[in-house]
Motif scaffolding. Structure first.
Motif, mmCIF file in Angstrom:
data_model
loop_
_atom_site.group_PDB
_atom_site.id
_atom_site.type_symbol
_atom_site.label_atom_id
_atom_site.label_comp_id
_atom_site.label_asym_id
_atom_site.label_seq_id
_atom_site.Cartn_x
_atom_site.Cartn_y
_atom_site.Cartn_z
ATOM 1 N N UNK A 1 67.821 46.126 73.006
ATOM 2 C CA UNK A 1 65.642 45.668 72.390
ATOM 3 C C UNK A 1 66.283 45.334 71.116
ATOM 4 N N UNK A 2 67.265 45.607 70.455
ATOM 5 C CA UNK A 2 66.570 44.906 68.639
ATOM 6 C C UNK A 2 67.577 44.124 69.485
ATOM 7 N N UNK A 3 68.356 43.443 70.466
ATOM 8 C CA UNK A 3 68.712 41.714 70.453
ATOM 9 C C UNK A 3 68.127 40.925 71.246
ATOM 10 N N UNK A 4 67.402 41.748 71.859
ATOM 11 C CA UNK A 4 65.763 40.825 72.716
ATOM 12 C C UNK A 4 65.212 40.145 71.739
ATOM 13 N N UNK A 5 64.891 41.099 71.007
ATOM 14 C CA UNK A 5 63.604 40.177 69.690
ATOM 15 C C UNK A 5 64.608 40.075 68.631
ATOM 16 N N UNK A 6 65.592 39.829 68.147
ATOM 17 C CA UNK A 6 66.147 38.826 68.001
ATOM 18 C C UNK A 6 66.396 37.615 68.397
ATOM 19 N N UNK A 7 66.995 37.867 69.345
ATOM 20 C CA UNK A 7 66.878 35.899 70.481
ATOM 21 C C UNK A 7 64.761 35.491 69.966
ATOM 22 N N UNK A 8 64.463 36.275 70.515
ATOM 23 C CA UNK A 8 62.420 35.424 70.326
ATOM 24 C C UNK A 8 62.591 35.252 69.148
ATOM 25 N N UNK A 9 63.176 35.748 68.039
ATOM 26 C CA UNK A 9 63.323 35.257 67.135
ATOM 27 C C UNK A 9 63.647 33.612 67.156
ATOM 28 N N UNK A 10 65.010 33.979 67.933
ATOM 29 C CA UNK A 10 66.087 32.714 68.303
ATOM 30 C C UNK A 10 64.868 31.160 68.304
ATOM 31 N N UNK A 11 63.305 31.570 69.107
ATOM 32 C CA UNK A 11 62.749 30.575 69.691
ATOM 33 C C UNK A 11 62.590 29.815 68.766
ATOM 34 N N UNK B 1 64.396 28.547 65.841
ATOM 35 C CA UNK B 1 65.197 27.820 65.570
ATOM 36 C C UNK B 1 64.828 27.662 63.533
ATOM 37 N N UNK B 2 65.437 28.674 63.273
ATOM 38 C CA UNK B 2 65.004 28.633 61.913
ATOM 39 C C UNK B 2 66.400 29.788 61.615
ATOM 40 N N UNK B 3 67.362 29.776 60.970
ATOM 41 C CA UNK B 3 68.530 30.649 60.347
ATOM 42 C C UNK B 3 67.218 31.995 59.343
ATOM 43 N N UNK C 1 66.610 40.501 60.826
ATOM 44 C CA UNK C 1 68.246 40.755 61.634
ATOM 45 C C UNK C 1 67.633 42.086 59.889
ATOM 46 N N UNK C 2 66.981 41.866 58.693
ATOM 47 C CA UNK C 2 66.822 42.968 57.783
ATOM 48 C C UNK C 2 66.139 43.698 58.834
#
Length: 241
Positions: free
Chosen positions: A147-157, A159-161, A168-169
């Motif tokens: 679930x953490x990975x899921x929401x981290x991936x949402x933020x990947x939409x 395109x901002x490091x 992540x923090x």
């Protein structure tokens, strides 16, 4: 005089290089420990034993202490005078603040779904599948990590490091709050289907519907977690001892 200055500069650079090596190692150690916190390995209130970590990671005590200072700055650890370093316990105010941050970051990210590359959506789908697979095996802690990975991936939409690093923090700190719920299944299982529903909306690239669904999702998750905190505080109150 010129030779002396050149020699001094060389010595200074050598010292900088040594410091850089220690700092970059400390950053890598902090990354490893942050990941373990996000995966639920460290329980709030636990005292970290330097000797065990130094031996496990094969690093110096100095490097470890630099890493611990970094994680304390991120509010994941706390230094207690003459007692050591402990995994931080979150308060209800911390939880509410983390969800405010999540709403800002994640809702902004889903608004970018129209221009997001297919790879970004695929990462969200992979995380949803990861959680469903862990649930079939009854590995509820792993469902939480997925679930953490899921929401981290949402933020990947987005395109901002920078946003990805912030998320992540944020998620690492939030995982500390999840330990207040004794039964991991009750916390994570209801969101498996909601992750799939949100994924379907994102795959349709419907930004408005995705943001509404995500907002309700986060509102419900916050209420559930704050309720768990309230119940835990009742059990720990003097009247119940």
């Amino acid at each position: 005089m010129g030779a002396d200055k050149a020699r001094a500069r060389a010595i200074g650079l050598a010292r900088d290089q040594a410091l850089l090596g220690r700092s970059s190692t400390a950053l890598r150690v902090a990354d490893v420990m942050r990941d373990r916190i996000t995966e639920g390995y460290f329980i709030p209130g636990t005292r970290l034993l330097e000797e065990s970590i130094v031996e496990a990671l094969g690093i110096s005590r100095h490097t470890l202490r630099e890493a611990l200072r970094l994680l304390a700055h991120e509010r994941l650890l706390v230094h207690k005078l003459n007692r050591g370093v402990f995994v931080r316990r979150l308060t209800t105010d911390d939880v509410a603040d983390l969800f405010r941050v999540r709403r800002i970051i994640e809702c902004a990210a889903v608004r970018e779904i129209g221009a997001a590359p297919k790879e970004a959506i695929a990462a969200i789908r992979d995380a949803a599948v990861e959680g469903e697979a862990a649930a079939r095996e009854q590995h509820w802690g792993e469902v939480g990590t997925a679930n953490m990975h899921f929401h981290q991936a949402i933020v990947g939409l987005a395109g901002s490091h920078h946003l990805e690093d912030l998320m992540c923090r944020t998620l690492a700190e939030l995982r500390l709050a999840f330990h207040v719920v004794r039964e991991a299944r009750s916390l994570f299982e209801p969101y498996l289907s909601r992750n799939r529903e949100l994924l379907d909306t994102l795959q349709a690239r419907d930004a408005r519907a995705a943001e509404k669904r995500l907002t309700r999702y986060l509102d419900d998750a916050e209420r559930q977690l704050l309720h768990a905190y309230t119940e835990a505080e009742k059990k720990e109150s003097p009247a119940n001892h």
